[in-house]
Design a protein around this motif. Structure first.
Motif, PDB file in Angstrom:
ATOM      1  N   LEU A 137       0.826  -1.195   0.000  1.00 22.98           N
ATOM      2  CA  LEU A 137       0.000   0.000   0.000  1.00 22.98           C
ATOM      3  C   LEU A 137       0.869   1.258   0.000  1.00 22.98           C
ATOM      4  O   LEU A 137       0.595   2.214  -0.726  1.00 22.98           O
ATOM      5  N   LYS A 138       1.932   1.245   0.780  1.00 24.09           N
ATOM      6  CA  LYS A 138       2.829   2.401   0.872  1.00 24.09           C
ATOM      7  C   LYS A 138       3.427   2.734  -0.489  1.00 24.09           C
ATOM      8  O   LYS A 138       3.536   3.887  -0.873  1.00 24.09           O
ATOM      9  N   LYS A 139       3.797   1.686  -1.238  1.00 14.97           N
ATOM     10  CA  LYS A 139       4.387   1.915  -2.559  1.00 14.97           C
ATOM     11  C   LYS A 139       3.371   2.558  -3.505  1.00 14.97           C
ATOM     12  O   LYS A 139       3.695   3.505  -4.217  1.00 14.97           O
ATOM     13  N   ILE A 140       2.141   2.079  -3.488  1.00 11.69           N
ATOM     14  CA  ILE A 140       1.089   2.640  -4.344  1.00 11.69           C
ATOM     15  C   ILE A 140       0.794   4.082  -3.945  1.00 11.69           C
ATOM     16  O   ILE A 140       0.682   4.974  -4.796  1.00 11.69           O
ATOM     17  N   VAL A 141       0.685   4.326  -2.653  1.00  9.93           N
ATOM     18  CA  VAL A 141       0.386   5.674  -2.164  1.00  9.93           C
ATOM     19  C   VAL A 141       1.558   6.616  -2.426  1.00  9.93           C
ATOM     20  O   VAL A 141       1.362   7.791  -2.737  1.00  9.93           O
ATOM     21  N   LEU A 142       2.771   6.105  -2.330  1.00  6.28           N
ATOM     22  CA  LEU A 142       3.938   6.932  -2.647  1.00  6.28           C
ATOM     23  C   LEU A 142       3.926   7.311  -4.126  1.00  6.28           C
ATOM     24  O   LEU A 142       4.244   8.447  -4.476  1.00  6.28           O
ATOM     25  N   TRP A 143       3.545   6.383  -4.979  1.00  3.61           N
ATOM     26  CA  TRP A 143       3.382   6.703  -6.407  1.00  3.61           C
ATOM     27  C   TRP A 143       2.359   7.821  -6.581  1.00  3.61           C
ATOM     28  O   TRP A 143       2.608   8.793  -7.307  1.00  3.61           O
ATOM     29  N   ALA A 144       1.217   7.690  -5.934  1.00  2.98           N
ATOM     30  CA  ALA A 144       0.178   8.720  -6.039  1.00  2.98           C
ATOM     31  C   ALA A 144       0.684  10.064  -5.513  1.00  2.98           C
ATOM     32  O   ALA A 144       0.399  11.119  -6.097  1.00  2.98           O
ATOM     33  N   SER A 145       1.444  10.022  -4.436  1.00  2.01           N
ATOM     34  CA  SER A 145       1.994  11.250  -3.858  1.00  2.01           C
ATOM     35  C   SER A 145       2.966  11.924  -4.813  1.00  2.01           C
ATOM     36  O   SER A 145       2.961  13.152  -4.962  1.00  2.01           O
TER      37      SER A 145
END
Length: 170
Positions: free
Chosen positions: A102-110
């Protein structure tokens, strides 16, 4: 040059320093910090987005009013006024959760969101004489060039973190 260093006391001193426990400890800690940088960047994004999102919601009327004056974006000022700060706070909360996928996906979005903000800043800097910035708090008080550099640094840090997370865990 290496021969000169080897023949002098400097070379001997450098070897002695490299073999000390303090130097080995510093080397281990430096490696630990380097491996933790992606996490630190994620927490930095979380802090940044929570701070700006909260400030935008706190000053919502001003944020919506400012967005209404931006060409092409003005007619969506209400949607942007609620959407951007809500998205920032949501990303901030998700970035601190301990789920790596989840962190990787959210970091991409960020990083994508930071890229959009950076493109907006660059376009405003290059094309618009009456520049409007409603980023919130201290960030809003930066000069335009400083703000653009700030965003570019965060964009680069986010890309670095994504690449390191990929190498470390996937």
């Amino acid at each position: 040059m290496q021969k000169l260093i080897n023949r002098t006391r400097i070379g001997t001193a450098m070897d002695a320093i490299a073999q000390t426990k303090a130097a080995q400890w510093i080397g281990r800690k430096s490696l630990w910090v380097y491996t933790q940088l992606p996490e630190l960047v994620a927490y930095g994004y979380a802090f940044l987005y929570m701070y700006t999102g909260y400030d935008k919601l706190y000053n919502l009327e001003t944020f919506i009013d400012g967005n209404s004056k931006i060409p092409l974006v003005g007619r969506y000022a209400e949607l942007i006024g609620w959407g951007i700060p809500t998205l920032e706070i949501l990303l901030a909360v998700l970035l601190v959760l301990p789920f790596l996928k989840l962190k990787k996906i959210v970091l991409w979005a960020s990083v994508v969101l930071m890229g959009i903000f950076t493109i907006y800043l660059a376009m405003m800097l290059a094309l618009v004489p009456d520049r409007l910035c409603h980023c919130g708090g201290v960030i809003e008080s930066m000069g335009w060039t400083t703000h653009l550099i700030f965003n570019l640094l965060w964009l680069g840090a986010g890309i670095f973190a994504i690449r390191k997370l990929k190498k470390l865990y996937f």
